[in-house]
Design an enzyme around this catalytic site. Structure first.
Site, PDB file in Angstrom:
ATOM      1  N   GLY A 270      15.973 -32.852  17.073  1.00  0.00           N
ATOM      2  CA  GLY A 270      14.724 -32.603  17.095  1.00  0.00           C
ATOM      3  C   GLY A 270      14.571 -31.273  16.192  1.00  0.00           C
ATOM      4  O   GLY A 270      13.336 -30.953  15.673  1.00  0.00           O
ATOM      5  N   GLU A1273     -18.162  -9.035  16.609  1.00  0.00           N
ATOM      6  CA  GLU A1273     -17.116  -8.009  16.985  1.00  0.00           C
ATOM      7  C   GLU A1273     -17.444  -7.649  18.489  1.00  0.00           C
ATOM      8  O   GLU A1273     -16.487  -7.345  19.154  1.00  0.00           O
ATOM      9  CB  GLU A1273     -17.254  -6.797  16.371  1.00  0.00           C
ATOM     10  CG  GLU A1273     -16.774  -6.929  14.624  1.00  0.00           C
ATOM     11  CD  GLU A1273     -16.850  -5.547  13.990  1.00  0.00           C
ATOM     12  OE1 GLU A1273     -15.925  -4.973  13.707  1.00  0.00           O
ATOM     13  OE2 GLU A1273     -18.046  -5.462  13.631  1.00  0.00           O
TER      14      GLU A1273
END
Length: 1342
Positions: A270, A1273
């Site tokens: 992997g 924000e």
């Protein structure tokens, strides 16, 4: 140079097309190959370590064991192309395109508003696509699992999951099934204004409009590959690279021969362990052996006494194999399998589980392994094979510690792992605790097994194994031996804990830190195991009734339950447009992001997706390894001799100014922090440039003082700018008249921006007049332009900066891109060739700084009824080594500290500390999320002292009538109060507060907490000149409209909103309009897209330009009112009327006089409130977010889908700041947290189970464009509602345990902080170290 031996042909398919690579290099990853060789740039580079999922693609292979095609998702950044022989790869481009046909996954994620910046979207799409290839109608659990390895920094995940849910089988979770009331009707009393309003919408998209999923339209597995798989070539394939040779044998016999011939060569499957190690440690193995084609390594054998799983099986396959066994066998036989399954669900992300092999996991022997401790206690056996034959060795501590006597011989390989069945009276459990629930390395993992004498509670055999508490997995053999024969009761528990702490010892300086927390987990886990076994015995006793076992108190039972992984659900409410509004007018409607579909197909072009330019060079930066030192010498000779290296750029090459006096672009003589840029290598390829930087020799001489912490900066009087101060009333006098005074401290850690697209820039020098074209990922192209101009000493008008789109910014791309742009520009001018600079994630996190860590001290005076009379706050932020934005952050922090509260006597003081860390910079919220945490912590402290609830103190001290702030700016709190009351109501706060208290009375080890937080957030820059904006609108003779403005598309949908404005003003459908890019050549002298006002001010400029054009067209329209738009434009052209107009907005007035401490620094406020409920596990410190309700004052939203997305995204980012995002620095000032492995931003499983967002209806502000507000924000601080809910739960635990509150608040509320705050007999029994006796692994900088 000798020619490398000839390689075999590498054959695989990409998107149905055959690829034959004749010179495959084993060091080239699939990601690089896709992007550079095949120009498939939809697959993104974001972390390079498999930790974020941005590069997810699907791989299809013929499985020789099952004889079926396996489709699985992988992260392309870790997969060597050589491993893909005979595989079919599908990328986001292969499943659908805007020009041909969209795949339903692509369409739905875009139309469900599941994309903002769009950088993570192709990865999300491919994870979902792969899921659907395997399960046409997946369950919600499968969907959560599929997306668990994909990170998103913008959306908050909810809309992504919503899009995936449209494919799922109908969930049984909808409340309608149980109560007859749909989830969208949940929450609140019908008397609330939101419920009363008939014009409230809860749909952001129409599911019925989606095209159906047709599985017959998918790409087939290439017949040629099927033929190859069914008649596999047995010959060995060899691929020779420059430094590495990849050998892939076709038979087990050949593999064993090769292993005997090359005993040092690792086996690679992997690449999830070797890959990151090679990247971070620069390790190179000259020969790699790939056993991918050996079917014997993927075999599974079931016998009457156990299960043998091939070492080549992926962890995902192991999970399926174990699940099958658990469903088929009686419970008593599957104890070990269940324990392994539990950890396999949370181990890494789906892509890594698909890639990583069982053998690789075992052989890697990571100290933090989740599976090895369970395999050890489960008595697993390793079946080894070599040319000599086979043998078995136990998978035990000796093997995991790497002892030669218990290890593989160099020529042996691991063939399979045998895991025996469990038996009656055998109990196996697994435990792990990590920074967050999923996709995070465990701080401590454990496997525990006990066998009791039949029908008794006497210990016959005991096995305990721990990961994360040493260099290898550790077994507690001595402790276990001493406990054999003991009854499973309370005295045994006490003795076991004592023995375990002696045997599993961890030194104070242990790597990874969190030492006391880990020691506590060692015994806390054993206590959980003790309870689990008792509970199982209780079940058995009901059957046999032969033996009396110790009772578990009902209040302890909740300790046995792990928090479930659940997908977030919720309702999004917003005010629908006026019924009289024209259907053509898009303002106020949930319009999809302009680039949404392109994000989903991978066709949206980001900076590094721009094709290579002729003669282009790659630049890599060389940074300081010292925190404060004099540079004695720099030796470049070795680097310059390497092949492909063209030059090394140093400060001497800069023709103009090298940054500022105290903030150099390239270091001269002295370095001020680890990560400061010293020079830059330019080479023909990125690989060559990266190899060259390792050869540059820099000699340093350490300088004093070296300052990292705020505490040290205060001690050395090391500050970046003068103190900022605001005062009102008479604070000293007020303190004398109050009933009580409390003093406390607040420590808030920093935060990394972790925008998905790292910093990147391309600089192209033109052939004449010193002109430069710069393509850059920035929030402020004008700043890049100016910085390059001064660095090169050429006029600004020769430099054009282009910004098409930015893959996330959050403040981190305001100032920093100018530095990278300027250094790259110097390289381009010196070499005369184009330069591409793309930062690796590790370098980006090391160099760029982030949110300012904060240390605050408060003193609060109040009456016994909770009315606050005086508040004195002093805060210090860690600014790093240069000024950057630290002065403005300090100012904003002080200006915003009062939040929603009217306190008559106040004193706020703030300093920015100068330390030897990379300079911290702008970050969403700009000081407000850190500073206001102090104010809210004061409220909590006052509540505790008065014996009242925090929400009562908040309400008592909130602004009530039109008033003035501490800086004398007048405002009306009416909307603030509406948000607060609406949130109380919509969240059913008061009834849930009672339920929380009831739960806490009944449960000792789990506690719930609930908190509601109000917010008054000021929008904008505190300077009028920063509020100006310009736009340029062209109408072409075919009637189409091109809009350009000064804002940058960061994912916040500014371009979408600008076209909505233009559409309304010109009374034209949006389909007539286009925005190409933001360019300094079309709109000059722009202001950074920041401070939440990008859409406000640019919208005003676009409006102005459109109104000018419409005024010019008025006479023509009057003359021919029945004409079409095209007719009018043609007539205007014939009549020589200008069809181009510049729009301009002079800006909101804003000023602040710091001498007087007064002004009108902000144009307006955004109000909001959030209520969050959590549940904590007092034994581990883990928490589960149960529900969040947000009410946000958006006035008249330009686009509710985008605005709700901004609120959700910023809330989740704020939640990360306050709970999981923790930056760790070494005592030498080196940042440890430099990637998604070490730094945990929220994942899809961190989102509250119920997540409701409502935009407050019927509010107006005459100041802004169409009465809208900037919401980029403000949601960030509302994430603190989760922090205070955790604080509330911890307070409940402390109250029950009679622990005195100390009023020291630390953020983030990590599992470590929560566990250690819930002190109990286990935290009491652990050994404590004297900090003076050792050097800690990490230091706190706040």
């Amino acid at each position: 140079m000798s020619c490398p031996p000839k390689s075999d042909d590498l054959v695989f398919f990409v998107n149905g097309r055959k690829v034959i690579e004749r010179n495959a290099d084993p060091e080239v990853t699939l990601l690089n190959f896709l992007r550079k060789n095949l120009r498939l740039t939809g697959t993104k580079y974001a972390c390079g370590r498999g930790g974020c999922g941005a590069c997810t693609v699907m791989v299809s292979k013929h499985d020789p064991v099952s004889a079926k095609i396996r489709h699985f998702s992988i992260t392309a950044c870790l997969v060597p192309i050589c491993s893909l022989y005979g595989a079919a790869v599908t990328t986001v481009e292969g499943i659908g395109s805007i020009n041909t046909r969209l795949h339903p996954v692509q369409e739905r994620i875009a139309r469900s508003h599941g994309t903002q910046c769009g950088f993570c979207t192709p990865g999300m799409v491919m994870s979902m696509y792969t899921l659907l290839r395997n399960h046409l109608q997946p369950s919600e659990e499968q969907l959560m699992e599929a997306l668990g390895g994909n990170l998103c920094r913008c959306t908050g995940y909810r809309p992504i999951l919503e899009s995936g849910r449209t494919f799922c089988v109908e969930s049984t979770d909808c409340q309608k099934k149980r109560t007859g009331k749909c989830c969208s009707d949940l929450g609140g009393n019908d008397s609330s204004s939101l419920s009363r309003e008939s014009d409230i919408c809860t749909d952001l998209f129409v599911e019925e409009e989606f095209q159906p999923l047709d599985p017959t339209q998918e790409l087939i597995f290439p017949p040629e590959l099927l033929r190859m798989a069914k008649n596999p070539e047995k010959q060995t394939l060899t691929f020779h690279g420059e430094r590495v040779t990849w050998i892939s044998p076709g038979t087990l016999k050949d593999l064993l021969e090769l292993k005997a011939k090359h005993p040092e060569a690792p086996l690679i499957l992997g690449n999830t362990s070797l890959g990151p190690a090679m990247k971070s440690q620069g390790r190179v193995h000259p020969i790699l052996l790939s056993p991918a084609r050996i079917s014997e390594l993927s075999m599974v054998f079931k016998t009457s006494d156990g299960l043998t799983i091939g070492a080549g099986c992926s962890l995902a396959q192991v999970k399926d194999i174990l699940a099958e066994q658990v469903s088929e066998l009686p419970e008593e036989k599957t104890q070990t399998y269940r324990a392994l399954l539990k950890h396999l669900k949370s181990l890494a992300g789906q892509q890594i589980r698909n890639m990583a092999s069982l053998g690789g996991h075992v052989i890697s022997r990571h100290c933090y392994s989740d599976l090895n401790p369970i395999l050890v206690v489960g008595n697993a056996t390793l079946n080894l094979i070599s040319e000599e034959g086979t043998r078995q060795i136990p998978l035990n501590d000796h093997f995991l510690a790497g002892l030669a006597s218990a290890d593989l011989k160099p020529e042996e390989i691991l063939e399979s792992v045998y895991i025996p069945h469990s038996q009656k009276w055998e109990f196996v459990s697994a435990f792990r605790q990590a920074q967050c629930q999923q996709n995070a390395l465990a701080d401590v993992s454990a496997g525990m097994r006990v066998i009791l004498e039949e029908a008794t509670d006497t210990i016959k055999e005991l096995s305990l194994s721990y990961g994360g508490v040493g260099e290898a997995t550790i077994g507690a053999h001595k402790s276990c031996q001493q406990l054999i024969g003991r009854p499973w009761n309370e005295p045994m528990l006490e003795e076991a804990c004592r023995l375990l702490l002696e045997e599993v010892s961890l030194p104070g300086w242990a790597p990874g830190g969190r030492v006391e927390f880990k020691r506590t987990l060692v015994v806390s886990f054993f206590f959980k195991f003790y309870l689990e076994v008792l509970q199982e015995l209780k079940k058995l006793a009901k059957v046999s009734d032969s033996h009396h076992y110790p009772e578990i108190s009902d209040r302890f039972l909740s300790a046995l339950e792990d928090f479930p992984v659940t997908g977030p659900r919720g309702v999004q409410r917003y005010q629908s447009v006026d019924s009289h509004q024209s259907l053509q007018d898009p303002v106020g409607r949930p319009i999809m992001h302009l680039s949404g579909l392109k994000h989903a197909t991978g066709e949206a072009i980001f900076c590094d997706d721009i094709p290579m330019v002729d003669r282009e060079l790659f630049m890599v930066l060389v940074t300081s390894t010292k925190a404060h030192a004099k540079i004695i010498s720099i030796d470049l000779s070795e680097a310059l001799e390497l092949p492909g290296v063209v030059d090394v750029i140093t400060a001497e090459d800069i023709p103009g100014t090298n940054g500022a006096e105290d903030d150099k672009l390239l270091a001269v003589d002295e370095v001020l922090c680890v990560g400061q840029i010293i020079c830059a290598v330019v080479a023909e390829t990125d690989v060559q440039a990266k190899r060259a930087i390792e050869k540059i020799q820099i000699t340093y001489k350490d300088l004093e003082p070296i300052i990292f912490t705020i505490k040290d900066a205060i001690k050395h009087n090391s500050f970046l700018c003068p103190e900022k101060k605001l005062e009102q009333g008479n604070i000293e006098e007020a303190f004398e008249k109050v009933d009580q005074i409390v003093e406390g401290e607040v420590h808030v850690g920093g935060q990394e921006h972790f925008y998905m697209e790292t910093q990147r820039v391309i600089v192209i020098p033109k052939a004449e007049d010193k002109e430069l074209d710069i393509y850059v990922s920035t929030q402020d192209p004008a700043h890049v332009q100016k910085t390059v101009s001064s660095t090169l000493n050429i006029p600004i008008n020769r430099i054009t900066c282009h910004v098409k789109r930015v893959g996330g910014g959050f403040g981190g791309k305001v100032g920093r891109p100018a530095v990278f742009g300027a250094i790259a520009a110097v390289g381009a001018i010196k070499t005369g060739r184009p330069i591409r600079l793309v930062l690796d994630r590790e370098d980006d996190m090391l160099i760029t700084g982030g949110r300012h860590p904060l240390f605050g001290k408060y003193k609060v005076g109040f009456m016994n009824n909770g009315r606050i009379k005086a508040l004195d706050i002093e805060c210090f932020i860690n600014g790093g080594c240069t000024l950057d934005d630290s002065e403005q952050v300090t100012e904003f922090l002080i200006l915003k500290l009062e939040n929603a509260y009217k306190i008559h006597n106040l004193r706020f003081r703030g300093r920015a500390c100068m330390t030897n860390l990379p300079s911290n910079t702008a970050f969403r919220g700009f000081g407000f999320p850190q500073g206001t945490l102090i104010t809210e912590s004061c409220i909590t402290a006052v509540a505790a002292k008065c014996g009242l609830l925090p929400e009562e103190i908040r309400e008592k001290n909130m602004y009530k009538t039109i008033d003035k702030t501490i800086y004398k700016q007048a405002f009306s709190p009416e909307t603030l109060i509406r948000c607060w009351n609406e949130c109380l109501d919509k969240s059913s706060f008061h009834s849930r507060r009672i339920q929380v208290e009831e739960f806490n009375k009944k449960n000792y080890w789990k506690k719930k907490g609930i908190a509601i937080i109000p917010m008054k957030f000021s929008v904008g820059f505190a300077a009028t000149s920063y509020h100006q904006a310009a736009a340029l609108v062209h109408i072409y003779t075919d009637g189409s409209v091109l809009v350009t403005h000064g804002g940058n598309e960061l994912g916040q949908g500014i371009h979408t909103k600008m076209l909505q404005v233009a559409s309304r003003e010109l009374k034209l459908p949006m389909s007539y309009m286009h925005i190409c890019e933001t360019s300094t050549a079309t709109v000059p002298n722009t202001i950074a897209t920041a401070a939440s006002i990008g859409s406000d001010i640019n919208g005003k400029a676009v409006q102005n330009a459109c109104q000018i054009l419409l005024k010019r067209l008025e006479p023509i329209i009057k003359k021919n009112p029945g004409g079409t738009w095209e007719d009018w434009i043609e007539a205007a052209f014939e009549q020589r009327i200008s069809l181009s107009a510049t729009g301009y907005f002079r800006g909101y007035k804003a000023d602040m006089d710091w001498e007087k401490g007064e002004g009108d620094p902000f144009p307006y406020y955004v109000y909001g409130a959030a209520c969050s409920e959590v549940e904590i596990d007092c034994l581990t410190g883990a928490h589960k977010k149960i529900r969040t309700d947000i009410i946000m004052d958006a006035c008249c939203s330009l686009n509710p889908a985008i605005d709700i997305g901004q609120v959700e995204g910023s809330f989740i980012q704020g939640m990360g700041l306050y709970t999981t995002e923790e930056l760790k620095y070494s005592p030498e000032g080196v940042l440890y947290s430099r990637g998604p492995d070490e730094y945990k931003i929220p994942t899809i499983t961190d989102v509250p189970e119920e997540f409701n967002v409502s935009l407050l209806p019927s509010s107006q502000t005459p100041l802004t464009i169409y009465s809208s507000k900037g919401l980029g924000e403000s949601g960030m601080f509302l994430g603190s509602s989760v922090f205070f809910a955790i604080t509330d739960a911890v307070a409940a635990a402390c109250k029950e345990r009679d622990i005195v509150e100390d009023f020291i608040v630390k953020s983030p509320a990590t599992p470590e902080q929560v566990r250690m705050a819930c002190a109990d007999r286990f935290t009491e029994m652990i050994p404590r170290d004297d900090p003076k006796t050792f050097k800690p692994w990490s230091i706190p900088i706040a």
